[in-house]
Motif scaffolding. Structure first.
Motif, PDB file in Angstrom:
ATOM      1  N   UNK A   1      34.475   2.705  23.897  1.00  0.00           N
ATOM      2  CA  UNK A   1      35.641   3.317  24.519  1.00  0.00           C
ATOM      3  C   UNK A   1      35.165   4.199  25.665  1.00  0.00           C
ATOM      4  N   UNK A   2      35.820   4.109  26.802  1.00  0.00           N
ATOM      5  CA  UNK A   2      35.445   4.941  27.936  1.00  0.00           C
ATOM      6  C   UNK A   2      36.268   6.224  27.944  1.00  0.00           C
ATOM      7  N   UNK A   3      35.637   7.304  28.408  1.00  0.00           N
ATOM      8  CA  UNK A   3      36.310   8.579  28.540  1.00  0.00           C
ATOM      9  C   UNK A   3      35.891   9.269  29.814  1.00  0.00           C
ATOM     10  N   UNK A   4      36.680  10.266  30.218  1.00  0.00           N
ATOM     11  CA  UNK A   4      36.381  10.971  31.470  1.00  0.00           C
ATOM     12  C   UNK A   4      35.919  12.411  31.253  1.00  0.00           C
ATOM     13  N   UNK A   5      35.753  12.809  30.006  1.00  0.00           N
ATOM     14  CA  UNK A   5      35.368  14.187  29.717  1.00  0.00           C
ATOM     15  C   UNK A   5      34.314  14.234  28.625  1.00  0.00           C
ATOM     16  N   UNK A   6      33.414  15.184  28.758  1.00  0.00           N
ATOM     17  CA  UNK A   6      32.355  15.321  27.755  1.00  0.00           C
ATOM     18  C   UNK A   6      31.973  16.782  27.621  1.00  0.00           C
ATOM     19  N   UNK A   7      31.880  17.259  26.383  1.00  0.00           N
ATOM     20  CA  UNK A   7      31.460  18.632  26.133  1.00  0.00           C
ATOM     21  C   UNK A   7      29.941  18.749  26.212  1.00  0.00           C
ATOM     22  N   UNK A   8      29.484  19.793  26.870  1.00  0.00           N
ATOM     23  CA  UNK A   8      28.053  20.056  27.036  1.00  0.00           C
ATOM     24  C   UNK A   8      27.794  21.511  26.661  1.00  0.00           C
ATOM     25  N   UNK A   9      26.700  21.759  25.975  1.00  0.00           N
ATOM     26  CA  UNK A   9      26.321  23.126  25.616  1.00  0.00           C
ATOM     27  C   UNK A   9      25.418  23.721  26.693  1.00  0.00           C
ATOM     28  N   UNK A  10      25.854  24.827  27.264  1.00  0.00           N
ATOM     29  CA  UNK A  10      25.030  25.527  28.250  1.00  0.00           C
ATOM     30  C   UNK A  10      24.078  26.510  27.575  1.00  0.00           C
ATOM     31  N   UNK A  11      24.549  27.180  26.525  1.00  0.00           N
ATOM     32  CA  UNK A  11      23.684  28.150  25.852  1.00  0.00           C
ATOM     33  C   UNK A  11      24.225  28.434  24.456  1.00  0.00           C
ATOM     34  N   UNK A  12      23.322  28.829  23.572  1.00  0.00           N
ATOM     35  CA  UNK A  12      23.688  29.189  22.201  1.00  0.00           C
ATOM     36  C   UNK A  12      22.990  30.485  21.829  1.00  0.00           C
ATOM     37  N   UNK A  13      23.735  31.362  21.172  1.00  0.00           N
ATOM     38  CA  UNK A  13      23.176  32.599  20.635  1.00  0.00           C
ATOM     39  C   UNK A  13      23.332  32.578  19.124  1.00  0.00           C
ATOM     40  N   UNK A  14      22.259  32.889  18.434  1.00  0.00           N
ATOM     41  CA  UNK A  14      22.290  32.988  16.975  1.00  0.00           C
ATOM     42  C   UNK A  14      21.889  34.409  16.598  1.00  0.00           C
ATOM     43  N   UNK A  15      22.820  35.118  15.979  1.00  0.00           N
ATOM     44  CA  UNK A  15      22.603  36.522  15.611  1.00  0.00           C
ATOM     45  C   UNK A  15      22.153  37.343  16.816  1.00  0.00           C
ATOM     46  N   UNK A  16      22.803  37.100  17.946  1.00  0.00           N
ATOM     47  CA  UNK A  16      22.567  37.884  19.147  1.00  0.00           C
ATOM     48  C   UNK A  16      21.396  37.465  19.994  1.00  0.00           C
ATOM     49  N   UNK A  17      20.595  36.521  19.524  1.00  0.00           N
ATOM     50  CA  UNK A  17      19.421  36.063  20.276  1.00  0.00           C
ATOM     51  C   UNK A  17      19.710  34.718  20.939  1.00  0.00           C
ATOM     52  N   UNK A  18      19.264  34.579  22.167  1.00  0.00           N
ATOM     53  CA  UNK A  18      19.414  33.301  22.860  1.00  0.00           C
ATOM     54  C   UNK A  18      18.440  32.305  22.245  1.00  0.00           C
ATOM     55  N   UNK A  19      18.983  31.226  21.674  1.00  0.00           N
ATOM     56  CA  UNK A  19      18.147  30.229  21.016  1.00  0.00           C
ATOM     57  C   UNK A  19      18.170  28.889  21.744  1.00  0.00           C
TER      58      UNK A  19
END
Length: 411
Positions: A383-401
């Protein structure tokens, strides 16, 4: 006179230091992002201030001078860290064990943070006989928060005949293990049973009643298939979870019939309080089920991956890819975030998670929606789609992981 001057200089210096410390009262400020926090009904451009591992303040404007470090999230979505309630993380080196202390399970940290996931719930890889190994070997050594449903089969998800042994399905021992390790165990999993009996389901529910926890059901395998309506209306309780909701596999009744219509008892099951989870897996998601179900308004309560080495390298890939499939089938970003955060936390009865509430742990995902031409697949369909979620950054317990493009690096 000289001593008075020295005293005044010291007093001014102390005041300057104290004022500076007061000015920078936050360790981190995420500024200008579109905050989506379903639990707190926030869906707007907001700032989020952190004090070490805790969310200190969420407001429309927080003075940048009050923070030691700033992340510019302009144009991005800022959400609670995602919760994947169906994973297989009991990684080990024992051969021929399927997802139990095995090569086919995945160690969580390498496959969570890059997708904005900060909490996973292992879905029955271990049973009461070997949960302690999983705890010592994986859970205690992971930066990702790892919780678990334990299998009603005492030996866990070893595959094949081991998961068919009714004599190894002990409600009492399962419940006692949950009580002993309630910090980590959230419920009971039933999976892969191929008989026509209701015994595995009923023993899991019995254990759930004793331990006051939900049951997650991976249902099917009999010929002819057992009735989903009977499962929902006679055996499961409100709050129990039906995973692989959009699967079309041999030996299991599907939620959409052969005419493409949602079976009428599905809405009754939802009214009863049964929760429906995606649990994509390798072959446990079908567009032939999902598309008509969503058109009928039957959206998932929770979105999860059923990640293992097979699914992650197949049609599933990762949490954001699964969410992107539902985005392109008509769910909004807000609905997707709810299914992956506050609704997931509620399903596992850990409502302290899955939000950006002040004084809660600072588990945060920074996401964007990429526009383009993308392909998504199940076992039989593209199936084709025109949108995709991407993660730019994640913080776990306040720390950039995790940081994809360096947005957390101070210039």
């Amino acid at each position: 006179m000289r001593s008075i001057i020295q005293y005044l200089v010291l007093l001014v210096s102390v005041n300057i230091i104290f004022t500076g410390a007061q000015a920078q009262q936050y360790s981190l400020l995420i500024k200008g992002g579109h905050v989506i926090d379903p639990k707190n009904n926030i869906d707007a451009v907001m700032d989020i201030a952190l004090t070490n591992d805790t969310i200190a303040k969420v407001a429309a404007h927080i003075d940048p001078a009050t923070a030691q470090k700033i992340i510019d999230a302009t144009g991005l979505y800022v959400t609670p860290g995602l919760i994947d309630i169906h994973t297989h993380n009991f990684f080990g080196t024992v051969p021929n064990r399927y997802l139990n202390n095995s090569y086919e399970a995945v160690a969580p940290d390498g496959f969570t943070f890059r997708c904005g996931v900060t909490t996973v719930v292992d879905a029955g890889s271990s049973g009461w006989k070997n949960f302690e190994i999983f705890l010592d070997q994986t859970i205690k050594h992971s930066k990702t928060r790892v919780l678990a449903f334990i299998n009603i089969v005492g030996g866990g998800m070893r595959g094949g005949p081991y998961e068919q042994d009714l004599t190894d399905m002990d409600a009492k021992m399962t419940a006692l293990t949950i009580r002993r390790y309630k910090q980590w165990i959230v419920g009971i999993k039933v999976a892969h049973y191929e008989g026509a009996e209701w015994i595995p389901v009923d023993r899991a529910v019995e254990a759930g009643n004793m331990a006051n926890t939900p049951v997650m059901i991976d249902f099917g395998g009999s010929n002819p298939p057992l009735s989903l309506e009977e499962l929902f209306m006679k055996h499961l309780r409100p709050g129990d979870i039906f995973t692989h909701a959009y699967a079309k596999v041999k030996g299991r009744m599907s939620i959409v019939d052969d005419n493409g219509k949602l079976r009428p008892f599905m809405q009754d099951a939802r009214k009863k309080g049964i929760l429906f989870d995606v649990g994509h897996g390798g072959t446990s998601f079908s567009y032939s089920q999902a598309i008509p179900a969503l058109k009928a308004g039957f959206y998932p309560n929770t979105i999860s991956t059923d990640i293992h080495t097979g699914s992650m390298n197949g049609d599933m890939k990762d949490m954001l890819n699964v969410m992107s499939k539902f985005l392109n089938m008509g769910m909004s970003v807000q609905e997707l975030v709810k299914a992956g955060t506050s609704a997931a936390a509620q399903a596992i009865r850990h409502e302290e998670l899955g939000s950006l509430s002040e004084k809660s742990v600072a588990d945060i995902a920074i996401l964007r929606v990429e526009k383009g031409k993308f392909g998504f697949t199940d076992a039989h369909t593209r199936v084709e789609g025109d949108s995709k979620l991407v993660c730019e950054a994640t913080l776990r317990a306040g720390k950039v992981v995790y940081d994809l493009n360096g947005i957390t690096v101070t210039k």
